[in-house]
Structures are given as structure tokens and as C-alpha cells.
Design a protein around this motif. Structure first.
Motif, PDB file in Angstrom:
ATOM      1  N   GLU A 116       0.967  -1.313   0.181  1.00 52.21           N
ATOM      2  CA  GLU A 116      -0.223  -0.369   0.148  1.00 52.21           C
ATOM      3  C   GLU A 116       1.469   1.233   0.265  1.00 52.21           C
ATOM      4  N   GLY A 119       2.126   2.088  -3.177  1.00 54.25           N
ATOM      5  CA  GLY A 119       1.259   2.374  -4.145  1.00 54.25           C
ATOM      6  C   GLY A 119       2.006   4.440  -4.184  1.00 54.25           C
ATOM      7  N   ALA A 208       7.913  -0.501  -5.982  1.00 53.07           N
ATOM      8  CA  ALA A 208       7.655   1.004  -6.367  1.00 53.07           C
ATOM      9  C   ALA A 208       8.463   0.957  -8.418  1.00 53.07           C
ATOM     10  N   ARG A 211       7.665  -2.191  -9.831  1.00 51.91           N
ATOM     11  CA  ARG A 211       5.841  -1.995 -10.537  1.00 51.91           C
ATOM     12  C   ARG A 211       6.748  -1.630 -11.845  1.00 51.91           C
TER      13      ARG A 211
END
Length: 283
Positions: A116, A119, A208, A211
């Protein structure tokens, strides 16, 4: 935190403390053999704390096994290397385990919290801010030499480097693959609690960055040793401009890729553009 051994020293020190106490009190002093046995027992317990299925395969078969396990649906596979590397991965994982690290006061967030948090990170902007804080730059920016585009770009060997001997390049006799309950490979650092020493970013930053590179370049995490990472890349940058931009971004993530590797932005960019395997190492 030191490169790899601070945690092990803290925990193993408890088992070996009797050596110093014995010298001061007249009690029996632990021998080197006893100290070594205590160390090995600590590593055994740390590895036992890893809540992931693990599969042992010959190093030469690591990539084939990774592909097979990825399709098996038992979790996301990541090659971590030999038994020593597995122990170091466990070292990262148990950092906040009071059963193995005495007097620990740090509570690290779980995988869901890390994912989380990842993100909310902006890449590369927040990487730059993190690097400035870590290196105490006070408004300055670490800038690697630009260099010139090489005539023959360096290319990485095919397959995960964690399956090979770092000195000889030969395949290791045995390596371990962990099956992690991650939806995608870029979430694996959150589950392993991986990162956060010296110039290596904390786990949320790894999530992060990976991704972002997964979305932009089709990068998949294949290998994750105690201080190295192997990505298999489906869509490398298709122009020099894009590759140079990525190399500068990557320098915020892993300065050693240039400082102790390629030597310049241009050389690293050429490698990123011409290789399907990207390797990273943090001192």
C-alpha cells in the motif's frame, strides 16, 4: 547498518556472549567450535522462520524450474541462491523477531502495508528524495559521469546471476527457490522484508520501482539474493534517449550499477538497451 552482518552479529552474539562473561567471571569460556555451532544453530532457526515453501534445484536448472513453478500456481517463485544466500535472506526477514534478535524494538510493517505504501510513491521523484536523505545531500544531487556510447555494449549472461558462483561464473551445485504468496513478482520484496541497508532502498521502494519497470519494460523479478537482484526484461528501451533516461533513473535506485559497474550513464544505458537481463548489486 553494515552491509550484511549487523543483524547476525546481534543475534549470534547472544549465543556467544558466554565467551566474554566466562573470561570475566572464571566460568567456562566457549571454544571456537562451540561458537561456530551456536552460529549455525541461529542460521537454522532463522531459515525455519521463513514461512514460504522452498524448492532446491541444481543451479544449471534454476531457470527451467523457475518457469515451471511460475506456471504451477503455488506462489510466485524467486531464486535466492545457495544455502548461505538463503540464510542471509532469512536474516533480513527475522530482523524484528524477538525470538532471534534480543531486545528488538522495531516493528516492521507487513506485506500488505508495504505494498500500500509503495502505491503512494512516485518514481523517480521519491527515489531522488530518499537518496538525498540517505546521503545527506542537503539540496545537492548525486550525478554520475555521462560518458560516451560504447561501440560494443556489455551484455549480461542469460539467466539469474544468483544461480552462479560470483567469482567463476560456474553454476552452483544447489540453489533454492522460494514460493512467495505475491500476486506479481514486484511484490516479493514486501513479503521478504527485503532492503533498507546502506544505499539499498527499503522494501516499499523496491516494490514501487519494480512495478514501474514491469509496466514500462515488462521486467520480471527472477532472482533475489541477499544483496543482488536479477530481472528478466521483455521490452528493453528501444532508443538511446529512453535508455539514457532509464540509466539516470536507475542510478537513483542503485548507484553501484554505475559507480562500481558500468562506469558511466552511457555505458549502463547501452547495456539496458541491449540486454534481456538486468542485474543489480547493493554494497
Amino acid at each position: 547498518m553494515s552491509r550484511r552482518s549487523l543483524l547476525a552479529g546481534m543475534a549470534i552474539g547472544t549465543a556467544c556472549f558466554g565467551a566474554g562473561v566466562g573470561a570475566a567471571t572464571g566460568a567456562a569460556v566457549k571454544s571456537q567450535d562451540e561458537i561456530r555451532k551456536a552460529e549455525l544453530e541461529w542460521w537454522r532457526q532463522a531459515i525455519a522462520r521463513l514461512p514460504f515453501e522452498r524448492v532446491a534445484v541444481p543451479g544449471a536448472e534454476a531457470m527451467a524450474a523457475w518457469r515451471r513453478l511460475r506456471d504451477a500456481g503455488r506462489g510466485y517463485p524467486v531464486v535466492v541462491g545457495d544455502e548461505e544466500a538463503l540464510g542471509r535472506i532469512a536474516e533480513h526477514y527475522v530482523m524484528d523477531d524477538p525470538g532471534l534478535v534480543p531486545n528488538v524494538t522495531v516493528r516492521r510493517p507487513g506485506a500488505a502495508e508495504v505494498i500500500e505504501a509503495a502505491g503512494r510513491l512516485r518514481i523517480p521523484q521519491d527515489l531522488s528524495a530518499w537518496q538525498a536523505e540517505v546521503f545527506g545531500l542537503d539540496g545537492e544531487v548525486l550525478t554520475p559521469p555521462e560518458g560516451t556510447w560504447p561501440k560494443i555494449p556489455a551484455r549480461a549472461a542469460e539467466g539469474p546471476s544468483v544461480a552462479r558462483n560470483v567469482r567463476t561464473g560456474a553454476f552452483l551445485p544447489e540453489v533454492f527457490i522460494l514460493l512467495v504468496p505475491a500476486a506479481e513478482g514486484y511484490e516479493v520484496p514486501a513479503y521478504l522484508k527485503w532492503g533498507g541497508w546502506n544505499a539499498c532502498p527499503p522494501d516499499a521502494y523496491h516494490v514501487a520501482v519494480l512495478r514501474s519497470w514491469h509496466d514500462r519494460f515488462g521486467a520480471e523479478l527472477v532472482g533475489l539474493g541477499f544483496d543482488v537482484m536479477d530481472l528478466m526484461v521483455g521490452r528493453p528501451p528501444d532508443s538511446r534517449e529512453a535508455a539514457l533516461e532509464l540509466a539516470r533513473e536507475e542510478y537513483l535506485y542503485c548507484p553501484d550499477s554505475i559507480d562500481q559497474g558500468a562506469g558511466s550513464v552511457a555505458a549502463r544505458a547501452a547495456h539496458l538497451m541491449n540486454s534481456r537481463w538486468w542485474q543489480f548489486w547493493w554494497d
